[in-house]
Design a protein around this motif. Structure first.
Motif, short mmCIF file in Angstrom:
data_model
loop_
_atom_site.label_atom_id
_atom_site.label_comp_id
_atom_site.label_asym_id
_atom_site.label_seq_id
_atom_site.Cartn_x
_atom_site.Cartn_y
_atom_site.Cartn_z
N GLU A 45 28.93 64.01 32.52
CA GLU A 45 29.89 65.13 32.48
C GLU A 45 29.61 66.00 31.25
N ALA A 46 29.30 65.39 30.13
CA ALA A 46 28.94 66.15 28.92
C ALA A 46 27.65 66.93 29.15
N ALA A 47 26.69 66.34 29.85
CA ALA A 47 25.44 67.04 30.16
C ALA A 47 25.70 68.23 31.07
N ARG A 48 26.57 68.06 32.06
CA ARG A 48 26.92 69.16 32.97
C ARG A 48 27.52 70.32 32.18
N ARG A 49 28.42 70.02 31.27
CA ARG A 49 29.05 71.07 30.46
C ARG A 49 28.06 71.72 29.51
N ALA A 50 27.13 70.93 28.97
CA ALA A 50 26.09 71.50 28.10
C ALA A 50 25.23 72.49 28.87
N LEU A 51 24.84 72.14 30.08
CA LEU A 51 24.05 73.06 30.90
C LEU A 51 24.84 74.31 31.26
N LEU A 52 26.09 74.13 31.67
CA LEU A 52 26.92 75.28 32.02
C LEU A 52 27.11 76.22 30.83
N SER A 53 27.24 75.66 29.63
CA SER A 53 27.47 76.49 28.44
C SER A 53 26.26 77.35 28.09
N GLN A 54 25.10 77.01 28.64
CA GLN A 54 23.89 77.78 28.35
C GLN A 54 23.48 78.67 29.52
N GLU A 64 26.43 60.04 37.99
CA GLU A 64 25.43 59.66 37.01
C GLU A 64 24.15 60.47 37.12
N GLN A 65 24.28 61.72 37.64
CA GLN A 65 23.11 62.59 37.75
C GLN A 65 23.56 64.04 37.82
N VAL A 66 22.85 64.92 37.11
CA VAL A 66 23.16 66.35 37.09
C VAL A 66 21.85 67.13 37.12
N SER A 67 21.83 68.22 37.89
CA SER A 67 20.69 69.13 37.90
C SER A 67 21.20 70.54 37.72
N GLY A 68 20.47 71.32 36.95
CA GLY A 68 20.84 72.72 36.74
C GLY A 68 19.61 73.58 36.65
N ARG A 69 19.75 74.86 37.02
CA ARG A 69 18.62 75.79 37.05
C ARG A 69 19.02 77.09 36.37
N LYS A 70 18.08 77.65 35.62
CA LYS A 70 18.29 78.92 34.94
C LYS A 70 17.10 79.82 35.23
N TYR A 71 17.37 81.12 35.37
CA TYR A 71 16.35 82.07 35.75
C TYR A 71 16.09 83.05 34.61
N GLN A 73 13.46 86.54 33.44
CA GLN A 73 12.49 87.54 33.89
C GLN A 73 11.95 88.26 32.65
N PRO A 74 10.91 87.69 32.01
CA PRO A 74 10.40 88.27 30.78
C PRO A 74 9.78 89.66 30.96
N SER A 75 9.34 89.98 32.17
CA SER A 75 8.81 91.31 32.46
C SER A 75 9.09 91.61 33.93
N PRO A 76 9.00 92.89 34.35
CA PRO A 76 9.30 93.21 35.75
C PRO A 76 8.43 92.47 36.77
N GLU A 77 7.23 92.07 36.38
CA GLU A 77 6.31 91.42 37.30
C GLU A 77 6.26 89.90 37.15
N HIS A 78 7.06 89.34 36.24
CA HIS A 78 6.97 87.91 35.92
C HIS A 78 8.37 87.30 35.99
N HIS A 79 8.49 86.18 36.70
CA HIS A 79 9.77 85.49 36.90
C HIS A 79 9.57 84.02 36.55
N VAL A 80 10.51 83.43 35.79
CA VAL A 80 10.42 82.04 35.38
C VAL A 80 11.71 81.32 35.76
N GLN A 81 11.60 80.11 36.28
CA GLN A 81 12.75 79.27 36.58
C GLN A 81 12.61 77.98 35.77
N LEU A 82 13.69 77.59 35.12
CA LEU A 82 13.70 76.36 34.35
C LEU A 82 14.78 75.46 34.94
#
Length: 184
Positions: A45-54, A64-71, A73-82
């Motif tokens: 639950e603390a990990a979920r909140r840490a991800l949401l806060s960012q 006992e498991q959490v996944s999160g994704r953040k997007y 776009q450093p340039s118009p032609e380049h996209h990164v997902q973490l």
């Protein structure tokens, strides 16, 4: 003689393609794991909140498991997902202590432009292909790798630790049966 000639034309590579920028596994795990004196559910639950806060979009949450994704776009032609995946498990000798594992996956995409063309069929004459002004953009994955930046994981665990003191395990509510309203 024919079999030898056919194998020469096939052109099989002599060796496998090299892995570029590949770093052999060390399996030390120090960057990806931390131990906490709280139960696994509270840790996740603390990990979920840490991800949401960012600014992460939480894509999966279990006790006992959490996944999160953040997007990004450093340039118009380049996209990164973490994507971060966090697994919280009980310590072997203490059910009220948790070992938390985390791994990050970085995927990179670029925009590819494809020119469009149109084909016109004319009865008796066949078809004619003409270029049409415009293009169609598509995202193409160019890289996918596990994040190995120990400093990133250290910052994540520090933020998770700040939420451990303030988080309570959410109670799972059970759906209550609806009661019909009385008509007056």
């Amino acid at each position: 003689m024919a079999p030898w000639g056919l194998t020469a034309c096939v052109g099989w590579p002599a060796a496998t393609a090299p892995l570029h920028d590949y770093q052999p596994e060390r399996f030390d795990g120090a960057a990806y794991v931390r131990h906490f004196k709280v139960d696994p559910t509270r840790s996740c639950e603390a990990a979920r909140r840490a991800l949401l806060s960012q600014g992460y979009v939480v894509t999966s949450t279990q006790a006992e498991q959490v996944s999160g994704r953040k997007y990004f776009q450093p340039s118009p032609e380049h996209h990164v997902q973490l994507e971060f995946r966090v697994v919280c498990a009980s310590e072997t000798d203490d059910a009220e202590a948790a070992v938390v594992f985390v791994s990050g996956l970085r995927e990179q995409y670029i925009v590819r432009k494809n020119k469009e063309s149109a084909s016109v069929g004319v009865g008796g004459l066949g078809s004619l292909s003409l270029p049409v002004e415009g293009s169609m953009d598509s995202m193409v994955k160019v890289a996918s790798e596990t994040v190995t930046d120990a400093a990133l994981y250290r910052r994540f665990f520090e933020l998770l630790g700040t939420y451990l003191d303030r988080v309570a395990v959410p109670e799972r509510r059970t759906p209550q049966a609806a009661t019909p309203e009385r008509l007056s």
